[in-house]
Design an enzyme around this catalytic site. Structure first.
Site, PDB file in Angstrom:
ATOM      1  N   THR A   1     -38.574  15.367 106.673  1.00 22.95           N
ATOM      2  CA  THR A   1     -38.264  13.934 106.700  1.00 22.95           C
ATOM      3  C   THR A   1     -39.006  13.231 107.841  1.00 22.95           C
ATOM      4  O   THR A   1     -39.584  13.872 108.715  1.00 22.95           O
ATOM      5  CB  THR A   1     -36.748  13.689 106.899  1.00 22.95           C
ATOM      6  OG1 THR A   1     -36.397  14.092 108.225  1.00 22.95           O
ATOM      7  CG2 THR A   1     -35.915  14.447 105.884  1.00 22.95           C
ATOM      8  N   CYS A   2     -38.913  11.905 107.842  1.00 26.66           N
ATOM      9  CA  CYS A   2     -39.594  11.113 108.876  1.00 26.66           C
ATOM     10  C   CYS A   2     -38.797  11.058 110.172  1.00 26.66           C
ATOM     11  O   CYS A   2     -39.253  10.472 111.155  1.00 26.66           O
ATOM     12  CB  CYS A   2     -39.797   9.686 108.387  1.00 26.66           C
ATOM     13  SG  CYS A   2     -40.830   9.622 106.942  1.00 26.66           S
TER      14      CYS A   2
END
Ligand SMILES: Cc1ncc(COP(=O)(O)O)c(C=O)c1O
Length: 423
Positions: free
Chosen positions: A370-371
């Protein structure tokens, strides 16, 4: 558990003696003894070969969780061997998967539930709910009514408001009063949110008598991932003493003591053997001098070793603090146990499971897909030099992993492939 006995947990064919009494656990070991990581690696290498893990990944892709129901049975057998007089209520929350539910039900064990969803899962899998324990101490009236309608007859309470809700049910139910025994040393202190003090519990028993609700006994949870026997001993001593006192005060008889869960798993460190903990527990119960039915609600211990996670390197980059590999699963996915449980599963390169580890390694950070910057699985670990597409494997990924994954950033849940033992 000694460091050596980790391999017993992962591979029941290996039997090495335990030296700890479960009371004070020491991490010191002779210079020649293999490290915990090496023992886990060796056992995982044997297991991976026995179940044909590489072929499973070729067939099903990555990320992949391999769920082995034979390991659920082995852990239940171990609990039954060490605590033969206890009745097991598997904590459904740890791994609410149909294959796990059916495996556990087939052994004759019962279940612990905390929600409608868990009740529905048990029903869908044909479980007779009359032996199920509903432990959530705060529920809506309709949750309680529906649980009763599904056949549940035993509820845990820790406050007067909840007791008055239970009092609205027909009188064929009984309750366990949950006691709080704080344990800040546990991986997750389960008395931080729920549980009555002994004084509150005494008042609750008085309320129950006034409401006409039967109190079968008392429950507690010493904290998840409890790595010494002292919290179990303390909670048993205090509970049994309280039961004696309240029986004398109110002229009634309790007959159940529920020890909850909390039995530990050796993720990145060795933990005491179940045998050592069980000896202390059996002794504390015997010293209490009562004749209660003993219940257990194990979750982690039953399921952690049953799932193995395979991930893949999606990409790598050199940052100011060294080399980072970005994997296709992370803290918002199967490694949610790092975030929610504070545990640190070991991560191995798949190549470490097929060849003898050599010196060609580098210190890396492993991050999830994920970011979010929180999404870091491990920092500063030594792994063989890895590149795009290389596989990594984590054992002991069965408890509080897929179930607490969030799907953040639009990530798909990691696929769970079910097997039963070796090929
Ligand atoms: C009421 C209750 N029982 C049992 C368990 C299972 O505990 P463990 O997985 O530590 O065995 C939990 C875990 O949260 C719980 O809340």
């Amino acid at each position: 558990m000694t460091t050596a006995s980790v391999s017993t947990l992962l591979d029941p064919s290996v039997h090495e003696s335990a030296e700890t009494d479960g009371r004070s656990f020491t991490t010191s070991r002779a210079r020649s003894e293999p490290s915990h990581r090496e023992l886990v690696r060796a056992a995982l290498a044997r297991y991976s070969s026995a179940i044909g893990l590489p072929a499973l990944v070729r067939r099903h892709g990555s990320p992949l969780l391999v769920l082995d129901t034979s390991r659920v049975r082995e852990q239940l057998d171990l609990l039954r061997r060490e605590l033969p007089d206890a009745r097991i209520h598997f904590a459904t929350k740890a791994l609410p998967h149909p294959a796990v539910i059916r495996t556990i039900a087939a052994t004759g064990a019962s279940f612990e539930v905390a929600s409608r969803g868990e009740i529905a899962l048990l029903r869908e899998n044909g479980v007779d709910l009359s032996g199920t324990l509903h432990t959530h101490p705060i529920r809506t009236r309709s949750d309680i009514g529906d649980a009763y309608g599904c056949g549940i007859r035993r509820f845990v309470v820790d406050n007067p408001g909840e007791l008055s809700k239970i009092a609205e049910l027909p009188h064929d139910v009984d309750v366990l009063v949950r006691l709080s025994f704080p344990n800040p040393d546990a991986g997750c202190d389960l008395s931080a949110k729920f549980g009555a003090t002994e004084r509150q519990a005494a008042a609750l028993v008085g309320d129950a008598i006034r409401h006409g609700v039967r109190v079968a006994g008392f429950s507690f949870h010493v904290g998840s991932q409890t790595t010494s026997v002292a919290p179990f001993e303390h909670a048993i001593q205090r509970s049994t003493r309280l039961m004696d006192e309240l029986e004398a005060r109110f002229g009634l008889r309790f007959h159940v003591i529920d020890l909850g869960g909390g039995f530990p798993i050796g993720y990145d460190e060795a933990v005491p053997e179940l045998a050592a903990l069980a000896t202390g527990i059996r002794t504390a119960i015997a010293v209490g001098g009562r004749n209660d039915t003993v219940l257990l609600e194990p979750g982690r211990f039953v399921t952690a070793t049953a799932m193995t996670l395979v991930t893949r390197v999606v990409g790598s980059s050199d940052r100011v603090d060294g080399r980072w590999h970005y994997l296709d699963d992370g803290l918002y996915g199967s490694y949610s146990n790092v975030l929610t449980e504070g545990v640190h599963p070991l991560v191995f390169a798949a190549s470490e499971l097929t060849t003898t580890p050599d010196a060609a390694s580098e210190r890396v950070t492993l991050a999830g897909p994920t970011c979010d910057s929180v999404d870091v699985i491990a920092r500063g670990i030594d792994l063989p030099v890895l590149g795009e597409g290389d596989l990594l494997v984590s054992p002991m990924m069965g408890a509080y992993t897929s179930v607490t994954a969030s799907g953040f950033n639009g990530l798909e849940p990691t696929r769970i492939h079910v097997i039963s033992g070796t090929r």
